[in-house]
Design an enzyme around this catalytic site. Structure first.
Site, PDB file in Angstrom:
ATOM      1  N   ASP A  30      16.838  15.918  -0.871  1.00  0.00           N
ATOM      2  CA  ASP A  30      17.353  16.953   0.029  1.00  0.00           C
ATOM      3  C   ASP A  30      18.075  16.269   1.189  1.00  0.00           C
ATOM      4  O   ASP A  30      17.582  15.296   1.767  1.00  0.00           O
ATOM      5  CB  ASP A  30      16.202  17.823   0.542  1.00  0.00           C
ATOM      6  CG  ASP A  30      16.692  19.111   1.188  1.00  0.00           C
ATOM      7  OD1 ASP A  30      16.433  20.186   0.633  1.00  0.00           O
ATOM      8  OD2 ASP A  30      17.348  19.026   2.262  1.00  0.00           O
ATOM      9  N   ILE A  31      19.231  16.799   1.543  1.00  0.00           N
ATOM     10  CA  ILE A  31      20.059  16.176   2.590  1.00  0.00           C
ATOM     11  C   ILE A  31      19.420  16.322   3.974  1.00  0.00           C
ATOM     12  O   ILE A  31      19.739  15.571   4.891  1.00  0.00           O
ATOM     13  CB  ILE A  31      21.478  16.803   2.567  1.00  0.00           C
ATOM     14  CG1 ILE A  31      22.505  15.873   3.169  1.00  0.00           C
ATOM     15  CG2 ILE A  31      21.497  18.177   3.233  1.00  0.00           C
ATOM     16  CD1 ILE A  31      23.945  16.257   2.859  1.00  0.00           C
ATOM     17  N   ASN A  86      12.509  29.170  -3.121  1.00  0.00           N
ATOM     18  CA  ASN A  86      12.933  30.299  -2.291  1.00  0.00           C
ATOM     19  C   ASN A  86      13.831  31.204  -3.122  1.00  0.00           C
ATOM     20  O   ASN A  86      14.742  30.725  -3.810  1.00  0.00           O
ATOM     21  CB  ASN A  86      13.692  29.792  -1.055  1.00  0.00           C
ATOM     22  CG  ASN A  86      12.812  28.972  -0.139  1.00  0.00           C
ATOM     23  OD1 ASN A  86      11.626  29.257   0.019  1.00  0.00           O
ATOM     24  ND2 ASN A  86      13.371  27.926   0.455  1.00  0.00           N
ATOM     25  N   GLU A  94      19.142  29.623   0.604  1.00  0.00           N
ATOM     26  CA  GLU A  94      20.452  29.400   1.212  1.00  0.00           C
ATOM     27  C   GLU A  94      21.489  28.970   0.180  1.00  0.00           C
ATOM     28  O   GLU A  94      22.672  29.255   0.342  1.00  0.00           O
ATOM     29  CB  GLU A  94      20.346  28.342   2.314  1.00  0.00           C
ATOM     30  CG  GLU A  94      19.517  28.830   3.507  1.00  0.00           C
ATOM     31  CD  GLU A  94      19.381  27.789   4.614  1.00  0.00           C
ATOM     32  OE1 GLU A  94      19.709  26.611   4.356  1.00  0.00           O
ATOM     33  OE2 GLU A  94      18.936  28.168   5.701  1.00  0.00           O
ATOM     34  N   VAL A  95      21.049  28.262  -0.833  1.00  0.00           N
ATOM     35  CA  VAL A  95      21.959  27.832  -1.900  1.00  0.00           C
ATOM     36  C   VAL A  95      21.588  28.615  -3.153  1.00  0.00           C
ATOM     37  O   VAL A  95      20.467  28.502  -3.663  1.00  0.00           O
ATOM     38  CB  VAL A  95      21.850  26.317  -2.148  1.00  0.00           C
ATOM     39  CG1 VAL A  95      22.790  25.909  -3.282  1.00  0.00           C
ATOM     40  CG2 VAL A  95      22.174  25.531  -0.882  1.00  0.00           C
ATOM     41  N   HIS A  99      16.705  26.216  -7.592  1.00  0.00           N
ATOM     42  CA  HIS A  99      16.214  24.864  -7.326  1.00  0.00           C
ATOM     43  C   HIS A  99      14.753  24.908  -6.936  1.00  0.00           C
ATOM     44  O   HIS A  99      14.287  25.877  -6.335  1.00  0.00           O
ATOM     45  CB  HIS A  99      17.043  24.172  -6.238  1.00  0.00           C
ATOM     46  CG  HIS A  99      17.188  24.955  -4.968  1.00  0.00           C
ATOM     47  ND1 HIS A  99      18.107  25.985  -4.833  1.00  0.00           N
ATOM     48  CD2 HIS A  99      16.535  24.881  -3.790  1.00  0.00           C
ATOM     49  CE1 HIS A  99      18.021  26.495  -3.614  1.00  0.00           C
ATOM     50  NE2 HIS A  99      17.055  25.856  -2.954  1.00  0.00           N
ATOM     51  N   HIS A 101      12.007  22.889  -4.713  1.00  0.00           N
ATOM     52  CA  HIS A 101      11.731  21.854  -3.714  1.00  0.00           C
ATOM     53  C   HIS A 101      10.449  21.127  -4.126  1.00  0.00           C
ATOM     54  O   HIS A 101       9.439  21.777  -4.430  1.00  0.00           O
ATOM     55  CB  HIS A 101      11.485  22.478  -2.332  1.00  0.00           C
ATOM     56  CG  HIS A 101      12.661  23.200  -1.743  1.00  0.00           C
ATOM     57  ND1 HIS A 101      13.446  22.658  -0.742  1.00  0.00           N
ATOM     58  CD2 HIS A 101      13.171  24.433  -1.997  1.00  0.00           C
ATOM     59  CE1 HIS A 101      14.393  23.534  -0.409  1.00  0.00           C
ATOM     60  NE2 HIS A 101      14.244  24.619  -1.149  1.00  0.00           N
TER      61      HIS A 101
END
Ligand code: AMP
Ligand code: ZN
Length: 113
Positions: A30-31, A86, A94-95, A99, A101
């Site tokens: 994760d960035i 999420n 948000e994306v 995905h 996490h």
């Protein structure tokens, strides 16, 4: 999807710190990590969120779930790890490319505070 950030990471158009990949999934750092270890696992296939999953994705989702503990072990997370998905704006997504996490380490935020 041509304008999807995680599709672009998946096909190499946008760089990421990739820690694992196979024919079905890619896992990268994760960035903006929220813990010592904070990885994102994405399917190469574009799926918006859990809301768009159907029975045709069963083998893919099984593959992703079975990989998580192996990745956690590879990251040295011997005492456990946290997974978060999420879903939708109300879930903090948000994306909009599915995905998972994968988080762990000494700086894992408390879940109830
Ligand atoms: P979510 O809120 O579940 O949609 O999580 C999106 C995650 O993607 C956040 O934790 C971001 O820090 C992460 N993120 C956004 N852009 C990038 C990127 N280019 N490379 C890696 N992680 C990213
Ligand atoms: Zn996508």
């Amino acid at each position: 999807m041509s304008d999807c950030l995680f599709c672009k990471i998946g096909n190499g158009d946008i760089p990421a710190d990739i820690v694992y990949k196979d024919e079905q999934v890619i896992v990268f750092k994760d960035i903006s990590p929220k813990a010592d270890v904070h990885l994102l696992m994405i399917p190469r296939l574009h799926i918006n969120s859990l809301n768009e999953l159907n029975a045709e994705h069963s083998a893919l989702i099984s593959h992703m779930m079975l990989l998580l503990p192996k990745l956690a072990k590879d990251q040295g997370l011997e005492h456990g790890f946290r997974t978060i998905i999420n879903t939708g704006k109300g879930g903090g997504q948000e994306v909009f490319h599915l995905h998972i996490h994968l988080m762990g380490g000494t700086n894992l935020p408390g879940f109830n505070n």
